[in-house]
Scaffold this motif. Structure first.
Motif, PDB file in Angstrom:
ATOM      1  N   ALA A 248       0.832  -1.209   0.000  1.00  0.00           N
ATOM      2  CA  ALA A 248       0.000   0.000   0.000  1.00  0.00           C
ATOM      3  C   ALA A 248       0.864   1.257   0.000  1.00  0.00           C
ATOM      4  N   LEU A 249       1.942   1.255   0.764  1.00  0.00           N
ATOM      5  CA  LEU A 249       2.852   2.401   0.776  1.00  0.00           C
ATOM      6  C   LEU A 249       3.490   2.616  -0.596  1.00  0.00           C
ATOM      7  N   TYR A 250       3.894   1.532  -1.215  1.00  0.00           N
ATOM      8  CA  TYR A 250       4.529   1.635  -2.530  1.00  0.00           C
ATOM      9  C   TYR A 250       3.542   2.191  -3.561  1.00  0.00           C
ATOM     10  N   ALA A 251       2.310   1.667  -3.557  1.00  0.00           N
ATOM     11  CA  ALA A 251       1.311   2.147  -4.509  1.00  0.00           C
ATOM     12  C   ALA A 251       0.967   3.612  -4.264  1.00  0.00           C
ATOM     13  N   SER A 252       0.836   3.995  -2.995  1.00  0.00           N
ATOM     14  CA  SER A 252       0.521   5.382  -2.667  1.00  0.00           C
ATOM     15  C   SER A 252       1.644   6.310  -3.093  1.00  0.00           C
TER      16      SER A 252
END
Length: 330
Positions: A248-252
């Motif tokens: 989720a951090l990477y996508a955000s």
């Protein structure tokens, strides 16, 4: 003579080489409104909690079936360390009580503290980091729904012991009220591990002090050890929570990186405008003070011209000369 006050210059307003500091409200040019964020967090967490409660209404049978599956898989690959950690923790009662308190409080207190710290100290990073943890938490609801999982502390026939009930200690589910107001079968994925990873990532990435970055490494590791030793989670759901949060951090980050240049330009323009307004206000105040000082000095000098000039002295072109001499004689 009338004394003229010096004209205000930028050096009077700010030290050379240093731009005027933006007002406190300038943080809003980078981070959203604090009231909006508080409302968003409250609404999100309320919806998250209520959804967890709704998902447990179908019964607990599948949760125990899934627990047997998890343990069987972990034993097959040799990573079933939960029972050994649980027994080691119970051999040190004071440490077990401390772990119970840590499990009940740090998950919320530390995460909220890091959110506030990022908002106040690193507003340029706030949006994508906030979106990352919210996206991971929202996605975790799918896991709670599709794969309900009973925690190890419910598997007494496997030898697990709940340190909260065994030691009559403070804990997240110590009272009947707290136990009924949450879904205790939402162990997969572990958001205790996921939120701890988020906090650690933020501290390691953004903190300037070395000891704070060290805490960013120690805190997630401690959290994983606690959730396993207190028999609240398995190794697999801790790994799932960490992987989900990292994704989720990477996508955000990718999403906000594409939109960041425009947002940065708008924030810079707003910051520059705020600084210019503050500069003009300061200059206006200085000019007003200068005019007041000039008026007072003019009044005092006029009185001196009529009363304080020595007899036989007159001014020629602003220079006092004796009355018996002409300007040409000089």
């Amino acid at each position: 003579m009338v004394q003229t006050a010096p004209t205000a210059t930028p050096s009077r307003l700010a030290p050379p080489g240093r731009a005027a500091r933006p007002r406190a409200g300038a943080v809003g040019s980078l981070a959203p409104s604090v009231w909006r964020e508080l409302a968003l967090i409250v609404l999100f967490y309320t919806g998250y909690t209520l959804t967890r409660l709704i998902l447990v209404q179908d019964g607990t049978g599948p949760a125990f079936t899934h627990a047997d599956q998890i343990l069987a898989f972990e034993r097959s690959v040799g990573i079933d360390v939960e029972l050994d950690l649980n027994r080691m923790l119970l051999e040190v009662p004071w440490l077990a009580r401390a772990a119970n308190v840590f499990y009940a409080t740090a998950h919320f207190a530390v995460t909220l503290g890091v959110v506030v710290w990022v908002y106040r100290r690193h507003p340029a990073h706030y949006r994508w980091l906030r979106t990352g943890i919210m996206a991971a938490t929202g996605a975790a609801l799918l896991g709670f729904w599709l794969y309900p999982l009973a925690p190890p502390r419910f598997l007494e026939d496997e030898g697990f012991v709940d340190p909260v009930t065994a030691l009559h200690s403070m804990g997240l589910y110590a009272s009947d009220a707290s136990a009924t107001l949450t879904n205790q079968y939402a162990a997969m994925p572990s958001m205790h591990a996921g939120w701890a990873l988020w906090c650690g990532f933020v501290l390691v990435r953004l903190a300037s002090r070395r000891w704070v970055r060290v805490l960013g490494v120690v805190y997630p590791a401690t959290t994983v050890a606690v959730i396993l030793a207190t028999a609240n989670h398995y190794v697999l759901d801790a790994v799932a929570g960490i992987a989900l949060t990292a994704a989720a951090l990477y996508a955000s980050r990718l999403r906000y990186r594409r939109t960041r240049p425009e947002r940065t330009r708008r924030a810079a323009a707003a910051k520059t405008a705020a600084a210019a307004v503050a500069q003009r206000q300061a200059e206006a105040q200085l000019h007003a003070k200068a005019r007041r000082r000039g008026g007072s000095a003019s009044g005092r000098r006029t009185a001196g011209d009529t009363c304080g000039t020595a007899p036989g002295i007159r001014e020629a072109g602003g220079t006092p000369v004796p009355s018996g001499e002409s300007s040409g004689a000089r």
